[in-house]
Design a protein around this motif. Structure first.
Motif, short mmCIF file in Angstrom:
data_model
loop_
_atom_site.label_atom_id
_atom_site.label_comp_id
_atom_site.label_asym_id
_atom_site.label_seq_id
_atom_site.Cartn_x
_atom_site.Cartn_y
_atom_site.Cartn_z
N ASP A 51 -24.62 -23.57 2.60
CA ASP A 51 -23.06 -23.66 2.34
C ASP A 51 -23.02 -25.22 2.58
O ASP A 51 -22.36 -26.00 1.51
CB ASP A 51 -22.10 -23.24 2.81
CG ASP A 51 -22.42 -21.57 2.98
OD1 ASP A 51 -22.96 -21.17 2.12
OD2 ASP A 51 -21.88 -20.82 3.93
N VAL A 52 -23.31 -25.71 3.70
CA VAL A 52 -22.97 -27.19 3.87
C VAL A 52 -23.84 -28.17 2.97
O VAL A 52 -23.18 -29.30 2.64
CB VAL A 52 -23.47 -27.34 5.44
CG1 VAL A 52 -23.19 -29.06 5.69
CG2 VAL A 52 -22.57 -26.52 6.20
N ALA A 53 -25.03 -27.84 2.74
CA ALA A 53 -25.91 -28.46 2.01
C ALA A 53 -25.30 -28.69 0.40
O ALA A 53 -25.54 -29.67 -0.31
CB ALA A 53 -27.33 -28.06 1.71
N MET A 54 -24.92 -27.45 0.17
CA MET A 54 -24.36 -27.49 -1.36
C MET A 54 -23.05 -28.19 -1.39
O MET A 54 -22.98 -28.83 -2.39
CB MET A 54 -24.06 -25.93 -1.79
CG MET A 54 -23.33 -25.86 -3.08
SD MET A 54 -22.69 -24.18 -3.55
CE MET A 54 -24.31 -23.21 -3.84
N ARG A 55 -21.97 -28.26 -0.41
CA ARG A 55 -20.83 -29.13 -0.42
C ARG A 55 -21.33 -30.35 -0.48
O ARG A 55 -20.34 -31.07 -1.43
CB ARG A 55 -19.98 -28.62 0.80
CG ARG A 55 -18.50 -29.10 0.83
CD ARG A 55 -17.74 -28.78 1.94
NE ARG A 55 -17.54 -27.44 1.86
CZ ARG A 55 -17.96 -26.50 2.87
NH1 ARG A 55 -18.63 -27.02 3.89
NH2 ARG A 55 -17.55 -25.34 2.90
N ASN A 56 -22.07 -30.86 0.17
CA ASN A 56 -22.50 -32.20 0.44
C ASN A 56 -23.04 -32.73 -0.92
O ASN A 56 -22.73 -33.95 -1.46
CB ASN A 56 -23.34 -32.76 1.32
CG ASN A 56 -22.77 -32.53 2.84
OD1 ASN A 56 -21.50 -32.33 3.03
ND2 ASN A 56 -23.65 -32.07 3.86
#
Ligand code: FAD
Ligand code: SF4
Lengths: 177, 523
Positions: B422-427
């Motif tokens: 999720d974090v990688a996608m958001r970034n």
């Protein structure tokens, strides 16, 4: 509900200048009221000390500084703490002690005696995790930005249904792209 | 005319909640001549009475009963008692929703197969495919009047869209348009076209945007087979010795306890209240809550990988004018693990009024860095990120150990922590969004954190096997034949798309199944 009053403060311009001010150059304490020297309004305190209200107004501006927004709207935004303090002794304590702490940390002249915003903000940074600071900041988010009179200062147009929406009022009028 | 049914009438289908899932299911069943009672916790407020004011509208319609939060998400810190933005009123969250209506993509129904095992994620394939749902998507798009389907024209682009589109073009994005919106671009189905009022999140005062409140519900009522009982908060579902559900207990508008008998019960209270209700209905026969033999009730709480990008330009945009979310880039919605994450995301235009912008731009933020952003409010453009998040077992809606609501029922405690995916996608999405605005001359941009969840999913998930989830491919609970789940909590995985079109499609499909099973006397 808000006892901000407009019009003559009862003090002459000369008198105001003579008395100096408790909160920077702009606000004057008179009896239980905080009066604005430059703009014609005053704020009557009911539970908190008027000096506390004056400091709160300065603090509010330092937390959410908008140079184009007059003090009056900051005064309206913090007014609810005076009302709540009247009903809730614990809240009164929170605010009075919070302001006393702020003054104490600020040295001889107190918080409002610090001339530069940066100096005051440095003090606020020290207390930003305290319940006092959070109560003030949290209240301001709604108290300041939800005032309909403030919206035009930012260009926000508010309610639009009664005007038929923006279908004929510029929903797609951007020209610079 | 609304049909009043008796509390002891055990022939009725009782639906709990009148939003996207419940309101649609109620109408569909009533159209087939089945007797339906919808119990809705909130009041009935017609669209003329909606308010063009963010906080006032929130106070008028939002679910404000106390909730708590936990876990690593920032919402826990910034809004500890507001995990989600959900509506408590007839029509549910379809009063406040924005109308973006997208189909889930084929590969997203089979994430375990297509993404493979992702560490820490509880991925599972849906027990249905896109092909199973396609005929129902078509019906839902017609019912809701989704633009760019059924020969319905797209909405005109507002200022916020024009900035967004210019940025998308500069970056070479190919699929950018004013969206598939359940908002009339012209008069349709007895409702007028969008007047570009700009208060979609506060309820459409023109009725241009689809909501069950003024479409499904009155249509169902007109059959004489649907009764909607507002201000009826269901606290518990009861069952007999055989394990079949028999009735629901609810607090009526005066706070008095009532019991409504039922032949079938369908839970559609959105993904926080639905599992809470099943858990709160624990009995000696079902000590872990109803339909919970898998232990999955309340688990796998999903909320989409979200975030926003706002940017300031040196000239005015007036982004609050016009439709709140009519603009989309779909190029990043594909599954392309070379980006460093599985699944994809959509970028959609978004504008907030000044009061909500102050509350949500950088919750807790203060000082000049914050206020100079708002100083240029009239020169802002904005977009929202909505991407697939990973189901995780520890992300869950639990019953609070101590706190109770005014009826004495444990309140929900909503736990969420981002998965590294999720974090990688958001970034990635932040970077793309900011690049779009940079390309059209933004002088400053803001990667804004997720708001309280507007998309709440997965807490009663659909599974092939009874051990993996709570409901089967019809939304029927694996454990109890006459107990159904009819809202977004059925989602096996979240997909990148805004969920409501799928919730509505599943409800139409479920209505067919319930009617067929009732006809066959098997429930
Ligand atoms: C601001 C905003 C914008 C959105 N925009 C979009 C969008 O553009 N596209 C999209 O696809 N989705 C959007 N959504 C999400 C969408 O609104 C939801 O996905 C959808 O409404 C969920 O449907 P539901 O049936 O699960 O629940 P809801 O529509 O929330 O309905 C649940 C109903 O059940 C009632 N209820 C709950 N518990 C009980 C109980 N115990 N007893 C009786 N009644 C109960 C509630 O009061 C409520 O009325 C948006 C949401 C928000 C908040
Ligand atoms: S912008 Fe259109 S859809 Fe949104 S509230 Fe206004 S009229 Fe309704």
């Amino acid at each position: 509900m808000v006892t901000i009053y407009q019009g003559k403060s009862g003090l002459s311009r000369r008198e105001l200048l003579k008395r100096g001010s408790a909160a920077g150059a702009l606000l004057i304490i008179s009896g239980s009221a905080v009066l604005s020297a430059g703009e014609a309004w005053g704020l009557e305190s009911t539970a908190l000390k008027p000096e506390t209200l004056a400091t709160l107004i300065q603090m509010a501006r330092d937390v959410y500084p908008h140079d184009q927004v007059p003090d009056k709207f900051y005064a309206i935004a913090i007014k609810s703490h005076d009302e709540q303090a009247g009903k809730d002794a614990a809240h009164k304590d929170l605010i009075e002690k919070g302001i006393a702490d702020l003054d104490q940390k600020s040295g001889a002249g107190g918080y409002t005696g610090l001339g530069w915003e940066d100096e005051r903000v440095a003090i606020l940074r020290q207390i930003e995790d305290t319940p006092f600071f959070q109560a003030i900041r949290g209240g301001l988010v709604v108290g300041l930005y939800n005032q309909k009179e403030v919206w035009p200062i930012f260009g926000y147009e508010g309610e639009s249904y009664s005007k038929g929406g923006y279908i004929a009022r510029g929903f797609d009028d951007i020209e610079w792209l | 005319m609304p049909a009043p049914y008796g509390l002891n009438d055990d022939s009725v289908v009782v639906i709990i909640g009148s939003g996207a899932g419940g309101g649609t299911l109620g109408n569909e069943l009533a159209q087939k001549g089945i007797d339906v009672v919808i119990l809705e916790a909130g009041p009935r407020i017609e669209y003329e009475d909606f308010i063009n004011d963010e906080w006032d509208s929130f106070g008028q319609l939002a679910w404000l009963d106390n909730r708590t939060t936990g876990g690593g998400w920032r919402v826990h810190k910034d809004f500890p008692n507001l995990p989600a933005w959900i509506v408590k009123a007839v029509g549910g969250t379809t009063t406040h929703w924005a109308g973006a209506s997208l189909r889930i993509q084929e590969h997203e129904f089979k994430t375990l197969t297509n993404y493979g095992k992702v560490e820490g994620a509880n991925l599972l394939d849906w027990p249905i495919t896109l092909a199973d749902l396609e005929p129902y998507y078509a019906k839902a798009e017609d019912k809701m009047g989704v633009t760019r389907t059924n020969d319905i024209e797209g909405l005109p682009g507002n200022n916020n869209f024009k900035v967004f589109k210019a940025g998308a073009d500069k970056l070479g994005y190919k699929e950018c348009h004013t969206g598939n919106m359940a908002i009339n671009s012209a008069d349709r189905d007895g409702r007028m076209g969008c007047q570009q009022t700009g208060f979609c999140f506060q309820g459409c005062k023109w009725g241009a945007k689809w909501s069950t409140l003024y479409t499904e519900i009155p249509k169902g009522e007109a059959t004489g087979k649907l009764e909607v009982r507002p201000s009826s908060h269901v606290l518990k579902i009861e069952h007999d010795d055989s394990g079949k559900v028999t009735s629901v207990v609810y607090a009526d508008k005066d706070g008095k306890m009532q019991s409504q008998k039922a032949r079938i019960v369908c839970v559609a209270g959105n993904s926080i209240e639905s599992p809470r209700l099943l858990l709160n209905s624990a009995s000696s026969k079902f000590p872990d809550g109803l339909a919970n033999s898998s232990g999955q009730v309340g688990k796998n709480y999903m909320r989409h990988t979200t975030g926003s990008v706002y940017a300031i330009f040196d000239k005015p945009v007036h982004f609050w004018r016009g439709t709140t979310m009519a603009g989309i880039v779909r190029d990043e919605a594909k599954h392309d693990p070379s980006r460093g994450f599985v699944g994809g995301y959509e970028l959609e235009t978004l504008a907030l009024g000044l009061p909500f912008m102050a509350a949500f731009l950088d919750p807790g933020g203060w000082g000049r860095s914050f206020t100079t952003a708002l100083d240029h409010y009239d020169k802002m453009a904005g977009m929202w990120i909505v991407g697939e998040d990973m189901p995780q077992e520890q992300n869950a809606v639990k019953l609070h150990g101590e706190l109770k609501d005014k009826y004495g029922m444990p309140i929900p405690d909503v736990w969420f922590t981002d998965h590294p995916n999720d974090v990688a996608m958001r970034n990635h999405a932040y970077k793309q969004g900011m690049a779009m605005y940079d390309a059209v001359g933004a002088t400053r941009s803001f990667p804004t954190p997720p708001y309280p969840s507007t998309h709440n999913l997965g807490t009663n998930r659909m599974s092939e096997k009874a051990s993996d989830g709570v409901v089967n491919k019809w939304g029927q609970t694996h454990d109890i034949k006459n107990l159904f789940v009819s809202d977004g909590s059925q989602f096996t995985t979240g997909a990148a798309e805004n969920p409501t079109l799928t919730i509505v499609s599943l409800a139409i499909r479920q209505a067919d199944y319930i009617a067929e099973q009732m006809g066959a006397k098997s429930i």
